[in-house]
Enzyme design. Structure first.
Site, PDB file in Angstrom:
ATOM      1  N   CYS A 262       0.866  -1.182   0.000  1.00 29.02           N
ATOM      2  CA  CYS A 262       0.000   0.000   0.000  1.00 29.02           C
ATOM      3  C   CYS A 262       0.903   1.231   0.000  1.00 29.02           C
ATOM      4  O   CYS A 262       1.622   1.480   0.968  1.00 29.02           O
ATOM      5  CB  CYS A 262      -0.879  -0.020   1.249  1.00 29.02           C
ATOM      6  SG  CYS A 262      -1.951   1.435   1.363  1.00 29.02           S
TER       7      CYS A 262
ATOM      8  N   CYS B 257      -5.042   6.178  -4.377  1.00 27.78           N
ATOM      9  CA  CYS B 257      -4.386   4.868  -4.298  1.00 27.78           C
ATOM     10  C   CYS B 257      -2.932   5.075  -4.718  1.00 27.78           C
ATOM     11  O   CYS B 257      -2.660   5.398  -5.882  1.00 27.78           O
ATOM     12  CB  CYS B 257      -5.088   3.876  -5.216  1.00 27.78           C
ATOM     13  SG  CYS B 257      -4.302   2.252  -5.223  1.00 27.78           S
TER      14      CYS B 257
HETATM   15  N1  LIG Z   1      -6.002  -2.405  -2.268  1.00 26.26           N
HETATM   16  C1  LIG Z   1      -4.653  -2.690  -2.751  1.00 26.26           C
HETATM   17  C2  LIG Z   1      -3.624  -2.483  -1.618  1.00 26.26           C
HETATM   18  C3  LIG Z   1      -3.631  -1.050  -1.145  1.00 26.26           C
HETATM   19  C4  LIG Z   1      -3.282  -0.142  -2.264  1.00 26.26           C
HETATM   20  C5  LIG Z   1      -3.543   1.332  -2.027  1.00 26.26           C
HETATM   21  N2  LIG Z   1      -4.267   1.719  -0.841  1.00 26.26           N
HETATM   22  C6  LIG Z   1      -2.246   2.115  -2.141  1.00 26.26           C
HETATM   23  O1  LIG Z   1      -2.155   3.238  -1.617  1.00 26.26           O
HETATM   24  O2  LIG Z   1      -1.324   1.613  -2.844  1.00 26.26           O
HETATM   25  C7  LIG Z   1      -4.576  -4.146  -3.217  1.00 26.26           C
HETATM   26  O3  LIG Z   1      -5.227  -4.999  -2.625  1.00 26.26           O
HETATM   27  O4  LIG Z   1      -3.833  -4.397  -4.171  1.00 26.26           O
END
Ligand SMILES: N[C@H](CCC[C@H](N)C(=O)O)C(=O)O
Length: 264
Positions: free
Chosen positions: A74, A200
């Protein structure tokens, strides 16, 4: 059991954060994490992470998606845990920590609310029709969109994330359009949240790299990206094949702290 927690957000991607350096919290129960991330019956968050001791590093980041399951990297969470480590007095303005996709170097402003996080190198981008597919620590699908502000990102992102190609392991779906003042505007449907998030980090990183490939922008790049929750920046080098020295930069802020009782 009472847990003291902190709430952080990085460009509106929000997380429950726990200092677990004493390793007293067993975080293997997905139901507890998903209930704490629930926005009606819990604290609320796109994910939850634990800061833990790790030999050879300033700390280790252990991250769970809002569904309570262990997640891939993340990026915004990584930036927020660096701000948390500074708040706890573990680090000053630079750090090396361990995350699920390996070691990360990061720098944080003296004020503690702007973080530059180095991401893993990327040397593979594939196509899925007009979309780009790549892994920046988490898997991402990047596709162009018109009138992005009015798009039904939930419906369209959910459909791609659950199509025959991606249903088994899921994927994060990023919709992109050029921004008026340069750079791009991005909205993301996140796997494991199973909804649109306000930002994200691994997603905007994937978009920046995919756009450099799409426009053949080799050399050093500096890509501003606007998301629902604010503004971010991605710096990287692209030699026409691989992407290196990738830094995800943006805000990371503590919102509140509190105690929560969980039945252990
Ligand atoms: N939900 C993403 C992980 C968190 C990604 C996101 N919150 C970031 O800031 O990179 C996944 O399962 O691939």
């Amino acid at each position: 059991m009472k847990i003291h927690f902190y709430k952080y957000q990085g460009a509106g991607n929000d997380f429950i954060m726990v200092d677990n350096r004493d390793n007293t919290i067993n975080h293997s129960n997905p139901n507890i994490i998903s209930s704490l991330c629930d926005r009606r019956f819990g604290i609320g968050g796109d994910g939850m992470m634990f800061l833990q001791q790790k030999e050879g590093y300033d700390f280790e980041m252990v991250y769970y998606n809002a569904d309570g399951k262990p997640s891939s990297m993340c990026g915004n969470g990584g930036r927020c845990i660096v701000a948390f480590a500074k708040f706890l007095g573990i680090i000053d303005t630079e750090t090396d920590f361990l995350a699920v996709d390996g070691p990360h170097h990061a720098k944080i402003s003296e004020s503690g609310d702007w973080v530059s996080l180095q991401m893993i190198d990327v040397d593979t981008i594939t196509r899925d029709n007009a979309a780009y597919v790549l892994n920046t620590g988490s898997p991402h699908y990047v596709t162009f969109a018109n009138n992005l502000a009015s798009k039904n990102v939930y419906a369209d992102g959910h459909a791609i994330r659950n199509n025959d190609t991606y249903k088994a392991n899921g994927i994060n779906v990023n919709f992109v359009e050029p921004a008026e003042k340069g750079g791009y505007f991005v909205r993301t449907f996140e796997r494991g949240v199973e909804d649109e998030t306000f930002a994200c980090g691994t997603g905007v990183t994937a978009v920046a790299l995919a756009m450099a490939k799409h426009h053949n922008q080799t050399g050093s790049n500096n890509t501003p990206i606007k998301v629902l929750g604010g503004d971010m920046n991605i710096r990287f080098n692209y030699n026409g094949n691989s992407f290196t020295d990738i830094f995800l930069e943006g805000p990371a802020k503590q919102v509140f702290e509190g105690d929560v009782i969980i039945s252990d």
